[in-house]
Design an enzyme around this catalytic site. Structure first.
Site, PDB file in Angstrom:
ATOM      1  CE  LYS A  40      18.990  58.420  24.611  1.00 28.67           C
ATOM      2  NZ  LYS A  40      20.086  58.697  25.592  1.00 28.67           N
ATOM      3  CB  ALA A  41      16.704  64.561  19.489  1.00 30.06           C
TER       4      ALA A  41
ATOM      5  CE  LYS B 274      21.955  48.319  16.337  1.00 33.47           C
ATOM      6  NZ  LYS B 274      20.886  47.633  15.612  1.00 33.47           N
TER       7      LYS B 274
ATOM      8  CG  HIS C 273      16.040  66.564  27.323  1.00 27.83           C
ATOM      9  ND1 HIS C 273      16.756  66.598  26.150  1.00 27.83           N
ATOM     10  CD2 HIS C 273      16.611  65.565  28.073  1.00 27.83           C
ATOM     11  CE1 HIS C 273      17.712  65.684  26.184  1.00 27.83           C
ATOM     12  NE2 HIS C 273      17.642  65.049  27.335  1.00 27.83           N
TER      13      HIS C 273
ATOM     14  CB  THR D  12      25.531  63.288  23.918  1.00 26.83           C
ATOM     15  OG1 THR D  12      24.417  62.972  24.763  1.00 26.83           O
ATOM     16  CG2 THR D  12      26.818  63.173  24.690  1.00 26.83           C
TER      17      THR D  12
ATOM     18  CB  SER E  91      17.330  56.459  20.599  1.00 26.29           C
ATOM     19  OG  SER E  91      18.447  56.822  21.359  1.00 26.29           O
TER      20      SER E  91
HETATM   21  S1  PPS Z   1      20.176  62.217  25.934  1.00 26.84           S
HETATM   22  O1  PPS Z   1      20.239  61.194  27.024  1.00 26.84           O
HETATM   23  O2  PPS Z   1      18.790  62.667  25.706  1.00 26.84           O
HETATM   24  O3  PPS Z   1      21.084  63.327  26.144  1.00 26.84           O
HETATM   25  O4  PPS Z   1      20.610  61.393  24.631  1.00 26.84           O
HETATM   26  P1  PPS Z   1      21.045  62.041  23.248  1.00 26.84           P
HETATM   27  O5  PPS Z   1      22.477  62.399  23.324  1.00 26.84           O
HETATM   28  O6  PPS Z   1      20.083  63.077  22.840  1.00 26.84           O
HETATM   29  O7  PPS Z   1      20.834  60.862  22.234  1.00 26.84           O
HETATM   30  C1  PPS Z   1      21.603  59.680  22.248  1.00 26.84           C
HETATM   31  C2  PPS Z   1      21.540  59.126  20.849  1.00 26.84           C
HETATM   32  O8  PPS Z   1      22.450  59.879  20.016  1.00 26.84           O
HETATM   33  C3  PPS Z   1      23.401  58.982  19.467  1.00 26.84           C
HETATM   34  N1  PPS Z   1      24.698  59.646  19.285  1.00 26.84           N
HETATM   35  C4  PPS Z   1      25.270  59.795  18.082  1.00 26.84           C
HETATM   36  N2  PPS Z   1      24.847  59.467  16.843  1.00 26.84           N
HETATM   37  C5  PPS Z   1      25.695  59.730  15.812  1.00 26.84           C
HETATM   38  N3  PPS Z   1      26.925  60.284  15.966  1.00 26.84           N
HETATM   39  C6  PPS Z   1      27.380  60.625  17.193  1.00 26.84           C
HETATM   40  N4  PPS Z   1      28.592  61.150  17.326  1.00 26.84           N
HETATM   41  C7  PPS Z   1      26.533  60.387  18.314  1.00 26.84           C
HETATM   42  N5  PPS Z   1      26.655  60.589  19.652  1.00 26.84           N
HETATM   43  C8  PPS Z   1      25.526  60.131  20.219  1.00 26.84           C
HETATM   44  C9  PPS Z   1      23.461  57.849  20.488  1.00 26.84           C
HETATM   45  O9  PPS Z   1      24.074  56.715  19.945  1.00 26.84           O
HETATM   46  C10 PPS Z   1      21.981  57.682  20.773  1.00 26.84           C
HETATM   47  O10 PPS Z   1      21.265  57.148  19.662  1.00 26.84           O
HETATM   48  P2  PPS Z   1      20.991  55.576  19.444  1.00 26.84           P
HETATM   49  O11 PPS Z   1      20.071  55.502  18.256  1.00 26.84           O
HETATM   50  O12 PPS Z   1      20.363  55.063  20.689  1.00 26.84           O
HETATM   51  O13 PPS Z   1      22.323  54.961  19.151  1.00 26.84           O
END
Ligand code: PPS
Length: 310
Positions: A56-57, A267, A117, A60, A147
């Site tokens: 969740k850092a 978010k 991870h 993606t 997150s």
């Molecule tokens: S995972 O399941 O570990 O692979 O998740 P991960 O992708 O690391 O983290 C998901 C959080 O990243 C946010 N996210 C983004 N934030 C800003 N801009 C973009 N383009 C973006 N794409 C993914 C996603 O919303 C999750 O954070 P939170 O705070 O829950 O919204």
């Protein structure tokens, strides 16, 4: 070749929330340990690129940025398949062992972009023997925790998070999948100058994605990309655009994710922790953070000064 995940083959009874067990000292869902020996023996190839994060850092997000950078000559190629098929997740295991990250990677011709991870010390040694580059993204632990909590609620294969207060405590104890946030971010930070590791921060990308993409271009030896292309990549990988992109928003994993509880693209901001943490939780967190970060010069930003485009 891309070996796609046969998600339609999943049955509801396969999607049980797994308990955590320790693998080489790291908590992981029990069903994911089936391929652990294969993960450890994984043979990286020269030129493979590793994307490493604590869950969740911003994994993606950086995956999408990297894929856009690598396909800058034809950005439509980023729509060839969903994230999890384009850039397999090394230690991933689907229920009933239908497919695993190592199976997907075995079917893919190097050089590959690989998600993990894993904490630094558990990354298969072949990555370092082959001198592979790694992009690591770290996120401030308060937003990371929030997150992780919402993700654990909606992902049917993650351990049950309990209430917000319970998950808050669990996160601080480090007894979550992939272990302690503190050990993870510090472990990678300590190695960043010993291997080819680009250490980025979620907050920096949020603040100025173009600037961080240029760092990435330099790291990957692709400085020649035009300003216009960088701007297009910034746009294509913005939260709002990715949220609507079925190849980047994990809508393909709808059988595993219950989006009625929380969407994957939730978010995407810095500072959402403020709407979750109570005053006493914040005080407790700050004290714990102070102690656990006393032995490092690694620093995080918990808020951004500048207005966000969220
Ligand atoms: S995972 O399941 O570990 O692979 O998740 P991960 O992708 O690391 O983290 C998901 C959080 O990243 C946010 N996210 C983004 N934030 C800003 N801009 C973009 N383009 C973006 N794409 C993914 C996603 O919303 C999750 O954070 P939170 O705070 O829950 O919204």
């Amino acid at each position: 070749m891309i070996l796609k995940m046969p998600l339609l083959d999943l049955r509801e009874e396969d999607l049980q929330r797994g308990d955590l067990v320790l693998v080489d000292g790291m908590p992981l869902m029990v069903s994911w340990t089936e391929t652990w020996e294969k993960v450890k023996q994984f043979q990286a190839a020269s030129g493979d690129l590793l994307i490493a994060t604590y869950p969740k850092a911003g994994t993606t997000w950086i995956q999408e940025i990297v894929d856009n950078v690598l396909n800058a000559d034809n950005l439509n190629k980023c729509h060839r398949s969903p994230t999890h098929d384009r850039m397999p997740f090394l230690e991933f295991v689907l229920p009933r062992n239908i497919i695993s990250g190592v199976d997907q990677l075995a079917a893919m011709k190097p050089p590959r972009v690989i998600k993990t991870h894993l904490p630094f010390h558990l990354v298969p040694k072949s990555f370092w023997e082959k001198n592979c580059k790694t992009i690591y993204v770290a996120r401030n632990p308060k937003d990371n925790l929030v997150s992780y909590y919402h993700f654990s609620r909606m992902c049917k294969t993650m351990p049950e998070p309990g209430t917000w207060e319970q998950f808050f405590q669990t996160f601080l104890s480090g007894n979550v999948a992939w272990g302690s946030w503190y050990e993870h971010v510090k472990g990678w930070w300590n190695e960043r100058n010993k291997q080819q590791i680009l250490y980025l921060f979620y907050e920096d990308i949020k603040e100025d994605p173009g600037r961080e993409i240029r760092k990435l271009l330099k790291f990957l030896g692709k400085e020649f990309l035009s300003e216009e292309t960088v701007e297009e990549i910034v746009w294509r990988t913005s939260f709002d655009v990715m949220k609507e992109n079925p190849d980047a928003n994990y809508s393909s994993l709808q059988s595993i994710f219950d989006k009625s509880i929380s969407p994957f693209m939730r978010k995407g901001t810095v500072g959402d922790w403020k709407s979750h943490f109570t005053v006493s939780q914040n005080e407790m967190f700050d004290e714990d953070y102070r102690q656990k970060m006393a032995d490092t010069d690694l620093r995080f930003r918990f808020l951004l000064q500048r207005r966000q485009d969220a």
